[in-house]
Motif scaffolding. Structure first.
Motif, PDB file in Angstrom:
ATOM      1  N   GLU A  25       0.805  -1.227   0.000  1.00  0.00           N
ATOM      2  CA  GLU A  25       0.000   0.000   0.000  1.00  0.00           C
ATOM      3  C   GLU A  25       0.842   1.284   0.000  1.00  0.00           C
ATOM      4  O   GLU A  25       0.443   2.260  -0.640  1.00  0.00           O
ATOM      5  CB  GLU A  25      -0.999  -0.015   1.168  1.00  0.00           C
ATOM      6  CG  GLU A  25      -2.123  -1.013   0.928  1.00  0.00           C
ATOM      7  CD  GLU A  25      -3.184  -1.038   2.020  1.00  0.00           C
ATOM      8  OE1 GLU A  25      -4.237  -1.657   1.772  1.00  0.00           O
ATOM      9  OE2 GLU A  25      -2.971  -0.466   3.116  1.00  0.00           O
ATOM     10  N   PRO A  26       2.016   1.293   0.680  1.00  0.00           N
ATOM     11  CA  PRO A  26       2.819   2.519   0.583  1.00  0.00           C
ATOM     12  C   PRO A  26       3.216   2.814  -0.875  1.00  0.00           C
ATOM     13  O   PRO A  26       3.206   3.971  -1.310  1.00  0.00           O
ATOM     14  CB  PRO A  26       4.059   2.221   1.436  1.00  0.00           C
ATOM     15  CG  PRO A  26       3.609   1.173   2.398  1.00  0.00           C
ATOM     16  CD  PRO A  26       2.602   0.339   1.641  1.00  0.00           C
ATOM     17  N   GLU A  27       3.548   1.752  -1.630  1.00  0.00           N
ATOM     18  CA  GLU A  27       3.936   1.938  -3.036  1.00  0.00           C
ATOM     19  C   GLU A  27       2.755   2.473  -3.854  1.00  0.00           C
ATOM     20  O   GLU A  27       2.920   3.322  -4.724  1.00  0.00           O
ATOM     21  CB  GLU A  27       4.448   0.617  -3.634  1.00  0.00           C
ATOM     22  CG  GLU A  27       5.861   0.211  -3.207  1.00  0.00           C
ATOM     23  CD  GLU A  27       5.958  -0.323  -1.783  1.00  0.00           C
ATOM     24  OE1 GLU A  27       4.906  -0.593  -1.159  1.00  0.00           O
ATOM     25  OE2 GLU A  27       7.084  -0.465  -1.294  1.00  0.00           O
ATOM     26  N   ASP A  28       1.567   1.962  -3.556  1.00  0.00           N
ATOM     27  CA  ASP A  28       0.351   2.444  -4.237  1.00  0.00           C
ATOM     28  C   ASP A  28       0.147   3.928  -4.025  1.00  0.00           C
ATOM     29  O   ASP A  28      -0.153   4.672  -4.967  1.00  0.00           O
ATOM     30  CB  ASP A  28      -0.871   1.767  -3.584  1.00  0.00           C
ATOM     31  CG  ASP A  28      -1.352   0.614  -4.394  1.00  0.00           C
ATOM     32  OD1 ASP A  28      -0.730   0.320  -5.417  1.00  0.00           O
ATOM     33  OD2 ASP A  28      -2.371   0.017  -3.984  1.00  0.00           O
ATOM     34  N   ALA A  29       0.303   4.349  -2.764  1.00  0.00           N
ATOM     35  CA  ALA A  29       0.097   5.761  -2.420  1.00  0.00           C
ATOM     36  C   ALA A  29       1.132   6.618  -3.144  1.00  0.00           C
ATOM     37  O   ALA A  29       0.823   7.690  -3.680  1.00  0.00           O
ATOM     38  CB  ALA A  29       0.205   5.936  -0.909  1.00  0.00           C
ATOM     39  N   ARG A  30       2.392   6.112  -3.179  1.00  0.00           N
ATOM     40  CA  ARG A  30       3.469   6.834  -3.870  1.00  0.00           C
ATOM     41  C   ARG A  30       3.159   6.993  -5.354  1.00  0.00           C
ATOM     42  O   ARG A  30       3.353   8.034  -5.956  1.00  0.00           O
ATOM     43  CB  ARG A  30       4.734   6.029  -3.752  1.00  0.00           C
ATOM     44  CG  ARG A  30       5.942   6.530  -3.075  1.00  0.00           C
ATOM     45  CD  ARG A  30       6.007   7.942  -2.676  1.00  0.00           C
ATOM     46  NE  ARG A  30       6.442   8.113  -1.317  1.00  0.00           N
ATOM     47  CZ  ARG A  30       7.612   7.729  -0.828  1.00  0.00           C
ATOM     48  NH1 ARG A  30       8.495   7.170  -1.586  1.00  0.00           N
ATOM     49  NH2 ARG A  30       7.897   7.920   0.418  1.00  0.00           N
ATOM     50  N   ARG A  31       2.651   5.902  -5.954  1.00  0.00           N
ATOM     51  CA  ARG A  31       2.353   5.929  -7.393  1.00  0.00           C
ATOM     52  C   ARG A  31       1.320   7.007  -7.700  1.00  0.00           C
ATOM     53  O   ARG A  31       1.466   7.755  -8.653  1.00  0.00           O
ATOM     54  CB  ARG A  31       1.849   4.561  -7.863  1.00  0.00           C
ATOM     55  CG  ARG A  31       2.968   3.548  -8.046  1.00  0.00           C
ATOM     56  CD  ARG A  31       2.506   2.317  -8.810  1.00  0.00           C
ATOM     57  NE  ARG A  31       1.945   1.327  -7.942  1.00  0.00           N
ATOM     58  CZ  ARG A  31       2.598   0.266  -7.452  1.00  0.00           C
ATOM     59  NH1 ARG A  31       3.839   0.051  -7.777  1.00  0.00           N
ATOM     60  NH2 ARG A  31       2.017  -0.583  -6.661  1.00  0.00           N
ATOM     61  N   GLU A  32       0.306   7.064  -6.864  1.00  0.00           N
ATOM     62  CA  GLU A  32      -0.752   8.055  -7.097  1.00  0.00           C
ATOM     63  C   GLU A  32      -0.175   9.468  -7.059  1.00  0.00           C
ATOM     64  O   GLU A  32      -0.429  10.283  -7.947  1.00  0.00           O
ATOM     65  CB  GLU A  32      -1.797   7.900  -5.988  1.00  0.00           C
ATOM     66  CG  GLU A  32      -3.184   8.287  -6.427  1.00  0.00           C
ATOM     67  CD  GLU A  32      -4.186   7.963  -5.334  1.00  0.00           C
ATOM     68  OE1 GLU A  32      -4.731   8.930  -4.778  1.00  0.00           O
ATOM     69  OE2 GLU A  32      -4.398   6.764  -5.033  1.00  0.00           O
ATOM     70  N   GLU A  33       0.663   9.714  -6.049  1.00  0.00           N
ATOM     71  CA  GLU A  33       1.234  11.067  -5.882  1.00  0.00           C
ATOM     72  C   GLU A  33       2.178  11.399  -7.036  1.00  0.00           C
ATOM     73  O   GLU A  33       2.155  12.499  -7.591  1.00  0.00           O
ATOM     74  CB  GLU A  33       1.960  11.130  -4.525  1.00  0.00           C
ATOM     75  CG  GLU A  33       2.447  12.515  -4.129  1.00  0.00           C
ATOM     76  CD  GLU A  33       3.826  12.859  -4.658  1.00  0.00           C
ATOM     77  OE1 GLU A  33       3.976  13.987  -5.167  1.00  0.00           O
ATOM     78  OE2 GLU A  33       4.744  12.017  -4.585  1.00  0.00           O
ATOM     79  N   ARG A  34       3.014  10.435  -7.435  1.00  0.00           N
ATOM     80  CA  ARG A  34       4.038  10.718  -8.450  1.00  0.00           C
ATOM     81  C   ARG A  34       3.466  10.769  -9.864  1.00  0.00           C
ATOM     82  O   ARG A  34       3.996  11.489 -10.716  1.00  0.00           O
ATOM     83  CB  ARG A  34       5.186   9.716  -8.334  1.00  0.00           C
ATOM     84  CG  ARG A  34       5.982   9.941  -7.055  1.00  0.00           C
ATOM     85  CD  ARG A  34       7.180   9.056  -6.922  1.00  0.00           C
ATOM     86  NE  ARG A  34       7.992   9.485  -5.782  1.00  0.00           N
ATOM     87  CZ  ARG A  34       9.226   9.074  -5.540  1.00  0.00           C
ATOM     88  NH1 ARG A  34       9.791   8.199  -6.337  1.00  0.00           N
ATOM     89  NH2 ARG A  34       9.899   9.527  -4.497  1.00  0.00           N
ATOM     90  N   VAL A  35       2.411   9.997 -10.119  1.00  0.00           N
ATOM     91  CA  VAL A  35       1.759  10.109 -11.430  1.00  0.00           C
ATOM     92  C   VAL A  35       1.202  11.527 -11.551  1.00  0.00           C
ATOM     93  O   VAL A  35       1.299  12.178 -12.600  1.00  0.00           O
ATOM     94  CB  VAL A  35       0.654   9.040 -11.603  1.00  0.00           C
ATOM     95  CG1 VAL A  35      -0.266   9.375 -12.766  1.00  0.00           C
ATOM     96  CG2 VAL A  35       1.275   7.653 -11.813  1.00  0.00           C
ATOM     97  N   ALA A  36       0.678  12.055 -10.463  1.00  0.00           N
ATOM     98  CA  ALA A  36       0.080  13.406 -10.491  1.00  0.00           C
ATOM     99  C   ALA A  36       1.150  14.497 -10.545  1.00  0.00           C
ATOM    100  O   ALA A  36       1.010  15.469 -11.296  1.00  0.00           O
ATOM    101  CB  ALA A  36      -0.807  13.596  -9.266  1.00  0.00           C
TER     102      ALA A  36
END
Ligand SMILES: NC(=O)c1ccc[n+]([C@@H]2O[C@H](COP(=O)([O-])OP(=O)(O)OC[C@H]3O[C@@H](n4cnc5c(N)ncnc54)[C@H](O)[C@@H]3O)[C@@H](O)[C@H]2O)c1
Length: 367
Positions: free
Chosen positions: A321-332
């Motif tokens: 889940e930490p990686e998921d949260a990171r992906r969302e932030e970095r894609v944006a």
């Protein structure tokens, strides 16, 4: 947090699709087929998006150096050298890990769907990077997997109770697919921190937290330079004797069982490249009672999350889940890259044969 901030240089924020195009172009100039360049870009950019900058585009200079040294073979493919039905032994022939591990997983996925389970021993692959990527490939196909990996190059980690380097940062990874959600993915180096994280800290000019590094004489230190300047020190395993034990099993299962190498003196690969061996076990949950397993796993995750959080902790995360949260932030917001790493990638692009004008065009687009 593994890093203690000092005066770090400001980071650039690069849109992930532009970064992906840049990486693809570097490898096409170096001689990769468009498909190979795409697989390498997919993998490296996804590592950055997932927050694992140690295994992202910052690896490009090291890969370009391996290519120049003849240690990385472009456009090579995974070769099945032994087929025992539910067990496949695959030679990575020092090809791009991003290609040969992808192909090895495709073979394993096909077999696991047919037989319920497949163990894949992949040996002699050039760096296979973030292991979670391979577990996610299996999870996308609806399959559970676990992976033991060794690093058959320069040892970096001292054994529990030792003071000098004897083996690599040997990652372990396990994943469980979830219906309609991203999979649970546990993926970590068995050293307290990944080697690449010492590189990122060194490039940023920051220290690492205590408990991860020792100097050449065994003295504890927080200076990442002991991994990058002589006299070299060592990383320590995570979790005392338990982390050391898991790292040792990564050598035995990943390195020995796959028919690859371990890091002992006479089989150690004396190379500038990072060579990985990985034994993966891929399971079809449908060979078990999949709906019941899925429901029980979800219920467990929910139950764990009802624990009262400790002071200063925002929330409880399940693995992945930490990686998921990171992906969302970095894609944006784009992928953060420090200026030293960015300059190293520019130099590597030049070395790959990318004309100056094209490098400038990318840099302008990224500014
Ligand atoms: N190919 C190689 O030779 C090699 C060698 C070493 C490491 N690696 C890769 O390096 C990467 C980084 O490894 P690392 O050891 O620095 O990872 P890490 O210490 O960041 O741990 C990551 C794991 O812990 C979980 N996690 C992190 N914070 C959490 C929290 N607060 N709550 C619950 N779970 C949490 C993550 O979901 C993930 O599964 C991995 O992708 C690994 O595969 C590759």
């Amino acid at each position: 947090m593994n890093e203690i901030k000092t005066q770090a240089a400001p980071e650039l924020r690069i849109p992930s699709d532009t970064l992906h195009a840049y990486v693809r172009a570097i490898w096409e100039h170096a001689g990769s087929t468009p498909r190979e360049a795409e697989l390498v870009a997919d993998h490296l950019v996804m590592a950055n998006l997932s927050g694992h900058d140690s295994h992202g585009v910052g690896m490009i200079p090291r890969y370009v150096a391996s290519l120049a040294d003849g240690e990385l073979k472009l456009n090579a493919h995974a070769e099945i050298v032994r087929d025992a039905g539910a067990v496949l032994t695959i030679d990575g022939v020092k090809g791009f890990g991003q290609v040969v591990a992808y192909e090895a997983m495709e073979h394993g996925i096909e077999r696991a769907k047919k037989l319920g389970v497949c163990a894949v021993g992949l040996r002699d692959a050039h760096h296979i990077g973030r292991i979670g990527h391979w577990a996610e490939q299996c999870a996308k196909a609806g399959l559970v997997s676990f992976h033991f990996v060794n690093v058959a190059g320069d040892p970096l980690v001292a054994p529990f109770g030792g003071t000098d380097r004897r083996f690599g940062t040997n990652p372990f990874c396990a994943a469980f697919p979830r219906a309609g959600k991203t999979p649970l993915v546990l993926d970590f180096a068995t050293s307290g921190i990944a080697y690449g994280k010492t590189r990122v800290a060194y490039n940023k000019g920051v220290k690492v937290a205590p408990g991860y590094l020792i100097e050449h004489d065994g003295t504890p230190t927080v200076e990442p330079k002991v991994m990058h300047e002589e006299p070299f020190g060592s990383l320590l395993p995570f979790g005392l004797h338990k982390g050391f034990g898991l790292a040792a099993m990564c050598e035995i299962l990943g390195g020995a069982l796959s028919g690859g190498y371990t890091t002992r003196e006479s089989t150690l690969q004396k190379t500038s490249a990072i060579i990985n061996c990985m034994t993966s076990v891929i399971l079809d949950p449908n060979a078990f009672d999949a709906p019941a397993a899925q429901a029980e796993a979800e219920a467990f995750v929910e139950w764990v999350k009802t624990s009262r959080v400790a002071p200063g902790v925002e929330r409880i995360y399940a693995p992945g889940e930490p990686e998921d949260a990171r992906r969302e932030e970095r894609v944006a917001n784009g992928v953060p890259i420090d200026p030293t790493t960015w300059q190293q990638i520019r130099d590597a692009a030049k070395q790959s044969g990318m004309p100056e004008g094209e490098i400038e065009a990318f840099s302008k687009a990224l500014a």
